[in-house]
Design a protein around this motif. Structure first.
Motif, PDB file in Angstrom:
ATOM      1  N   LEU A 171       5.691  17.587  -1.075  1.00  0.00           N
ATOM      2  CA  LEU A 171       5.896  16.476  -0.145  1.00  0.00           C
ATOM      3  C   LEU A 171       7.388  16.249   0.017  1.00  0.00           C
ATOM      4  O   LEU A 171       8.114  16.127  -0.974  1.00  0.00           O
ATOM      5  CB  LEU A 171       5.228  15.207  -0.690  1.00  0.00           C
ATOM      6  N   ARG A 172       7.832  16.174   1.279  1.00  0.00           N
ATOM      7  CA  ARG A 172       9.253  15.912   1.558  1.00  0.00           C
ATOM      8  C   ARG A 172       9.358  14.534   2.205  1.00  0.00           C
ATOM      9  O   ARG A 172       8.830  14.312   3.293  1.00  0.00           O
ATOM     10  CB  ARG A 172       9.818  16.997   2.469  1.00  0.00           C
ATOM     11  N   VAL A 173      10.044  13.617   1.524  1.00  0.00           N
ATOM     12  CA  VAL A 173      10.128  12.223   1.968  1.00  0.00           C
ATOM     13  C   VAL A 173      11.560  11.903   2.378  1.00  0.00           C
ATOM     14  O   VAL A 173      12.505  12.154   1.614  1.00  0.00           O
ATOM     15  CB  VAL A 173       9.708  11.253   0.842  1.00  0.00           C
ATOM     16  N   GLN A 174      11.710  11.343   3.582  1.00  0.00           N
ATOM     17  CA  GLN A 174      13.031  10.819   3.980  1.00  0.00           C
ATOM     18  C   GLN A 174      13.240   9.490   3.278  1.00  0.00           C
ATOM     19  O   GLN A 174      12.490   8.535   3.482  1.00  0.00           O
ATOM     20  CB  GLN A 174      13.077  10.635   5.503  1.00  0.00           C
ATOM     21  N   MET A 175      14.212   9.413   2.404  1.00  0.00           N
ATOM     22  CA  MET A 175      14.521   8.159   1.700  1.00  0.00           C
ATOM     23  C   MET A 175      15.916   8.265   1.099  1.00  0.00           C
ATOM     24  O   MET A 175      16.322   9.333   0.649  1.00  0.00           O
ATOM     25  CB  MET A 175      13.494   7.878   0.592  1.00  0.00           C
ATOM     26  N   GLU A 176      16.638   7.165   1.104  1.00  0.00           N
ATOM     27  CA  GLU A 176      17.977   7.182   0.518  1.00  0.00           C
ATOM     28  C   GLU A 176      17.908   7.402  -0.987  1.00  0.00           C
ATOM     29  O   GLU A 176      17.012   6.875  -1.657  1.00  0.00           O
ATOM     30  CB  GLU A 176      18.698   5.879   0.835  1.00  0.00           C
ATOM     31  N   VAL A 177      18.838   8.162  -1.506  1.00  0.00           N
ATOM     32  CA  VAL A 177      18.889   8.477  -2.936  1.00  0.00           C
ATOM     33  C   VAL A 177      20.043   7.697  -3.555  1.00  0.00           C
ATOM     34  O   VAL A 177      21.206   8.090  -3.480  1.00  0.00           O
ATOM     35  CB  VAL A 177      19.066   9.996  -3.164  1.00  0.00           C
TER      36      VAL A 177
ATOM     37  N   GLN B 295      17.940  -2.873  -7.685  1.00  0.00           N
ATOM     38  CA  GLN B 295      18.170  -3.829  -6.604  1.00  0.00           C
ATOM     39  C   GLN B 295      17.498  -3.420  -5.303  1.00  0.00           C
ATOM     40  O   GLN B 295      17.531  -4.176  -4.330  1.00  0.00           O
ATOM     41  CB  GLN B 295      19.674  -4.001  -6.360  1.00  0.00           C
ATOM     42  N   TRP B 296      16.941  -2.209  -5.250  1.00  0.00           N
ATOM     43  CA  TRP B 296      16.366  -1.720  -4.007  1.00  0.00           C
ATOM     44  C   TRP B 296      15.050  -0.991  -4.310  1.00  0.00           C
ATOM     45  O   TRP B 296      14.910  -0.320  -5.328  1.00  0.00           O
ATOM     46  CB  TRP B 296      17.344  -0.766  -3.295  1.00  0.00           C
ATOM     47  N   SER B 297      14.113  -1.101  -3.386  1.00  0.00           N
ATOM     48  CA  SER B 297      12.805  -0.480  -3.574  1.00  0.00           C
ATOM     49  C   SER B 297      12.910   1.021  -3.767  1.00  0.00           C
ATOM     50  O   SER B 297      12.106   1.625  -4.492  1.00  0.00           O
ATOM     51  CB  SER B 297      11.925  -0.767  -2.355  1.00  0.00           C
ATOM     52  N   GLU B 298      13.885   1.640  -3.116  1.00  0.00           N
ATOM     53  CA  GLU B 298      14.038   3.091  -3.238  1.00  0.00           C
ATOM     54  C   GLU B 298      14.252   3.498  -4.697  1.00  0.00           C
ATOM     55  O   GLU B 298      13.803   4.567  -5.135  1.00  0.00           O
ATOM     56  CB  GLU B 298      15.227   3.591  -2.394  1.00  0.00           C
TER      57      GLU B 298
ATOM     58  N   TYR C 285       9.072  -4.051  -8.293  1.00  0.00           N
ATOM     59  CA  TYR C 285       9.586  -2.727  -8.644  1.00  0.00           C
ATOM     60  C   TYR C 285      10.536  -2.681  -9.843  1.00  0.00           C
ATOM     61  O   TYR C 285      10.581  -1.660 -10.537  1.00  0.00           O
ATOM     62  CB  TYR C 285      10.209  -2.031  -7.421  1.00  0.00           C
ATOM     63  N   PRO C 286      11.316  -3.750 -10.189  1.00  0.00           N
ATOM     64  CA  PRO C 286      12.154  -3.625 -11.396  1.00  0.00           C
ATOM     65  C   PRO C 286      11.356  -3.703 -12.703  1.00  0.00           C
ATOM     66  O   PRO C 286      11.940  -3.554 -13.770  1.00  0.00           O
ATOM     67  CB  PRO C 286      13.110  -4.831 -11.276  1.00  0.00           C
ATOM     68  N   ALA C 287      10.035  -3.968 -12.621  1.00  0.00           N
ATOM     69  CA  ALA C 287       9.230  -4.156 -13.832  1.00  0.00           C
ATOM     70  C   ALA C 287       8.566  -2.870 -14.299  1.00  0.00           C
ATOM     71  O   ALA C 287       7.476  -2.893 -14.873  1.00  0.00           O
ATOM     72  CB  ALA C 287       8.180  -5.241 -13.586  1.00  0.00           C
ATOM     73  N   ALA C 288       9.205  -1.735 -14.105  1.00  0.00           N
ATOM     74  CA  ALA C 288       8.678  -0.470 -14.622  1.00  0.00           C
ATOM     75  C   ALA C 288       8.739  -0.481 -16.153  1.00  0.00           C
ATOM     76  O   ALA C 288       9.730  -0.925 -16.739  1.00  0.00           O
ATOM     77  CB  ALA C 288       9.480   0.703 -14.064  1.00  0.00           C
TER      78      ALA C 288
ATOM     79  N   ALA D  51       3.347  -2.864   1.855  1.00  0.00           N
ATOM     80  CA  ALA D  51       4.027  -4.098   2.268  1.00  0.00           C
ATOM     81  C   ALA D  51       5.333  -4.322   1.526  1.00  0.00           C
ATOM     82  O   ALA D  51       6.231  -5.008   2.025  1.00  0.00           O
ATOM     83  CB  ALA D  51       3.097  -5.285   2.048  1.00  0.00           C
ATOM     84  N   GLN D  52       5.467  -3.759   0.326  1.00  0.00           N
ATOM     85  CA  GLN D  52       6.697  -3.919  -0.457  1.00  0.00           C
ATOM     86  C   GLN D  52       7.426  -2.582  -0.621  1.00  0.00           C
ATOM     87  O   GLN D  52       8.179  -2.390  -1.566  1.00  0.00           O
ATOM     88  CB  GLN D  52       6.368  -4.541  -1.822  1.00  0.00           C
ATOM     89  N   PHE D  53       7.194  -1.650   0.310  1.00  0.00           N
ATOM     90  CA  PHE D  53       7.933  -0.377   0.400  1.00  0.00           C
ATOM     91  C   PHE D  53       7.703   0.542  -0.799  1.00  0.00           C
ATOM     92  O   PHE D  53       8.535   1.380  -1.111  1.00  0.00           O
ATOM     93  CB  PHE D  53       9.438  -0.638   0.581  1.00  0.00           C
ATOM     94  N   GLU D  54       6.582   0.387  -1.468  1.00  0.00           N
ATOM     95  CA  GLU D  54       6.293   1.272  -2.598  1.00  0.00           C
ATOM     96  C   GLU D  54       5.759   2.616  -2.098  1.00  0.00           C
ATOM     97  O   GLU D  54       4.914   2.655  -1.211  1.00  0.00           O
ATOM     98  CB  GLU D  54       5.248   0.629  -3.522  1.00  0.00           C
ATOM     99  N   ILE D  55       6.242   3.690  -2.685  1.00  0.00           N
ATOM    100  CA  ILE D  55       5.692   5.023  -2.446  1.00  0.00           C
ATOM    101  C   ILE D  55       5.114   5.501  -3.776  1.00  0.00           C
ATOM    102  O   ILE D  55       5.843   5.945  -4.673  1.00  0.00           O
ATOM    103  CB  ILE D  55       6.768   5.997  -1.919  1.00  0.00           C
ATOM    104  N   ARG D  56       3.815   5.375  -3.929  1.00  0.00           N
ATOM    105  CA  ARG D  56       3.135   5.789  -5.175  1.00  0.00           C
ATOM    106  C   ARG D  56       2.729   7.248  -5.018  1.00  0.00           C
ATOM    107  O   ARG D  56       1.593   7.571  -4.681  1.00  0.00           O
ATOM    108  CB  ARG D  56       1.920   4.890  -5.417  1.00  0.00           C
ATOM    109  N   TYR D  57       3.679   8.123  -5.301  1.00  0.00           N
ATOM    110  CA  TYR D  57       3.449   9.524  -4.945  1.00  0.00           C
ATOM    111  C   TYR D  57       2.425  10.197  -5.841  1.00  0.00           C
ATOM    112  O   TYR D  57       1.934  11.288  -5.525  1.00  0.00           O
ATOM    113  CB  TYR D  57       4.751  10.320  -4.874  1.00  0.00           C
ATOM    114  N   GLN D  58       2.034   9.568  -6.945  1.00  0.00           N
ATOM    115  CA  GLN D  58       0.946  10.151  -7.732  1.00  0.00           C
ATOM    116  C   GLN D  58      -0.398  10.029  -7.022  1.00  0.00           C
ATOM    117  O   GLN D  58      -1.365  10.672  -7.418  1.00  0.00           O
ATOM    118  CB  GLN D  58       0.867   9.540  -9.135  1.00  0.00           C
TER     119      GLN D  58
END
Length: 553
Positions: A68-74, A84-87, A209-212, A540-547
């Motif tokens: 899978l190739r995802v456009q997203m800032e790194v 500080q960011w969902s990415e 997302y910061p609660a990993a 809705a919160q920009f999560e990408i659960r790639y699993q």
């Protein structure tokens, strides 16, 4: 396990009360689902309590294998509580999992927490952990690991730790660490939170997302350098601003084996923030999925044969002065007259049309959405450019040059341009400064006057606590107000939305009267994916659960 709750416990009294509120027309369906599942009711039972069938899940139709190739800032990474960011959360989501997930329909679902329950007085939250989970170094995952993470989250002495704000009553206000006896490992798979007062946002906070959940050995480090986690993937390479690659961990048995981790490899590719560049990459078939599609490019990408996914949200953008910022030796936005004048001059409906092509609804300058349970409707604000200039003159700031800073991507730039244009129409002097992402994010909370995007959170009190409570890490406005803070704490302790709404009305009034923000609109959010990709819908919160993502079987 009961079919009605995630634990063996009966359905919480408050969940039954909220179901009746739905039938009485006092509470909408989404609000009910959020509250009922936060109280430990299963998603299926929550739907059933209001006479509905739970939506069928699409998972399970993907085949094993593929890339899978995802456009997203790194972005560069830190320890997760500082994200500080969902990415940033998406990058590590493959091996750093959460206790619970927040879903688009407003429900919470179990991940590493198998179930949870709340006491009748809402001061005790018991979290039952999933058994049989191991870290990818072979160690068992236990309650001691979760207690360790709660203690990390509660540490308000660590600069930038926004999780301490989410932990509310678990944090000692004097020492800024976890209160004694607040977080207890009852046995190897049970954690009990003992709150001095109820706070409805705690569970929503640990889904953010910061609660990993991190392994104790991370020790404030970078999870790329020490990728010990419970999930099925591992980082293969990581180049900030360019590309990050995750691969399936063949040496780890995932607790959810057979129900995900379909892909062999996930590539996150950074094309910057220019939508035209992103569209070109899609057109050249260099990416399979966008992190977010914005503006006019939404229709263009759909026209290229990509599948469009939309989530209606309480995501937003604000343009805010920082009350503590100094400009040429002055603090121009410390004066409430200046702040109110700026808000009075801007028609939010016009900004929505010019900045986001009308894909949302106008907001009301207080950051509480009509989809939040405790939203209180206030009288419509008057757009008054002449009155705004009169107020600015009264403050002695009619000749001040307001420099407004924004990111250089499409809608954030366009929205801020639309705000600037209306301020100029009112007679104010305005200069625009547009920064690339690599520069903008370094000081996003410190700029004197700038625009920032904010994700949806399930509760209105939750976002107000994260963004506007005095002194919290994400307070980018410099706003400090004792009445606001005390009212917010009181509101966060009330489970009943009608009662909470009384206090929320006052909080919204304070936000407007103090001119804290210009909030033009609530926005729907979109992404695009190639046909054949499964479970790639916009979150809705920009999560990408790639699993959970894979190619159609």
């Amino acid at each position: 396990m009961s079919n009605e709750t995630n634990s063996e416990k009966p359905i919480h009294w408050a969940a039954k009360m909220h179901a009746q509120e739905v039938f009485d027309g006092k509470l909408d369906r989404r609000e009910f689902l959020t509250r009922a599942t936060a109280l430990g009711v299963t998603s299926a039972a929550a739907y059933g309590m209001i006479g509905l069938a739970a939506p069928a899940k699409a998972e399970g139709s993907a085949k094993m294998g593929g890339t899978l190739r995802v456009q997203m800032e790194v972005h560069g990474l830190t320890e997760p509580r500082l994200y500080q960011w969902s990415e940033m959360g998406n990058m590590t989501r493959g091996w750093l999992e959460h206790l619970i997930h927040y879903n688009n329909d407003g429900t919470f679902s179990p991940v590493l927490a198998e179930s949870w329950e709340t006491s009748d007085d809402a001061k005790t939250i018991t979290i039952h952990l999933r058994k049989g989970v191991t870290w990818n170094n072979g160690e068992p995952f236990t309650s001691a690991d979760v207690v360790h993470n709660f203690n990390l989250w509660c540490d308000g002495n660590v600069e930038g730790n926004s999780m301490a704000t989410r932990m509310g009553p678990l944090v000692d206000p004097d020492t800024k660490v976890a209160i004694e006896g607040g977080i207890v490992a009852a046995d190897e798979h049970t954690v009990v939170l003992n709150l001095p007062y109820a706070d409805i946002t705690i569970l929503a906070g640990i889904a953010d997302y910061p609660a990993a959940i991190t392994h104790p050995s991370l020790d404030s480090g970078n999870p790329i350098d020490n990728p010990i986690g419970t999930g099925p993937y591992l980082p293969d390479s990581y180049n900030v601003g360019e590309k990050a690659v995750m691969v399936r961990n063949e040496n780890h048995t995932w607790w959810n084996e057979g129900n995900g981790a379909y892909l062999d490899r996930i590539e996150f590719i950074d094309y910057g923030t220019d939508p035209a560049t992103i569209m070109s990459a899609v057109e050249s078939e260099e990416v399979d999925m966008t992190y977010e599609s914005i503006g006019d490019f939404i229709d263009i990408l759909s026209g290229l044969g990509m599948n469009q996914s939309e989530a209606s949200t309480a995501a937003t953008i604000i343009t805010r002065p920082n009350q503590l910022a100094e400009v040429d030796g002055k603090m121009p936005y410390a004066d409430v007259r200046v702040r109110r004048a700026l808000a009075m001059a801007v028609d939010n409906a016009v900004v929505l049309e010019l900045g986001y092509a009308g894909r949302g609804s106008p907001a009301e300058n207080h950051h509480v959405s009509p989809i939040h349970p405790e939203y209180a409707e206030l009288p419509a604000q008057k757009v008054d450019p002449a009155g705004a200039m009169a107020l600015m003159k009264e403050a002695g700031m009619a000749d001040f040059d307001h420099e407004i800073i924004s990111l250089d991507d499409g809608f954030e730039k366009d929205t801020t341009d639309a705000v600037a244009a209306q301020l100029r129409d009112a007679g104010f002097k305005v200069t625009r400064k547009i920064l690339p992402g690599s520069t903008f994010w370094n000081d996003w909370a410190k700029y004197p006057f700038s625009s920032t995007t904010w994700n949806q959170r399930p509760f209105g009190v939750q976002v107000l606590a994260l963004a506007y409570k005095t002194g919290v890490p994400w307070n980018e406005t410099g706003f400090a107000n004792e009445e606001f803070d005390s009212t917010l704490v009181e509101a966060s302790s009330i489970a009943d939305a009608d009662q909470r709404r009384v206090l929320m009305k006052r909080l919204e009034e304070i936000m407007q009267n103090e001119g804290v923000i210009i909030q033009p609109y609530w926005r729907s959010v979109y992404n695009h994916s190639r046909p054949g990709l499964v479970n790639a819908d916009m979150h809705a919160q920009f999560e990408i659960r790639y699993q959970n993502i894979g190619w159609d079987a």
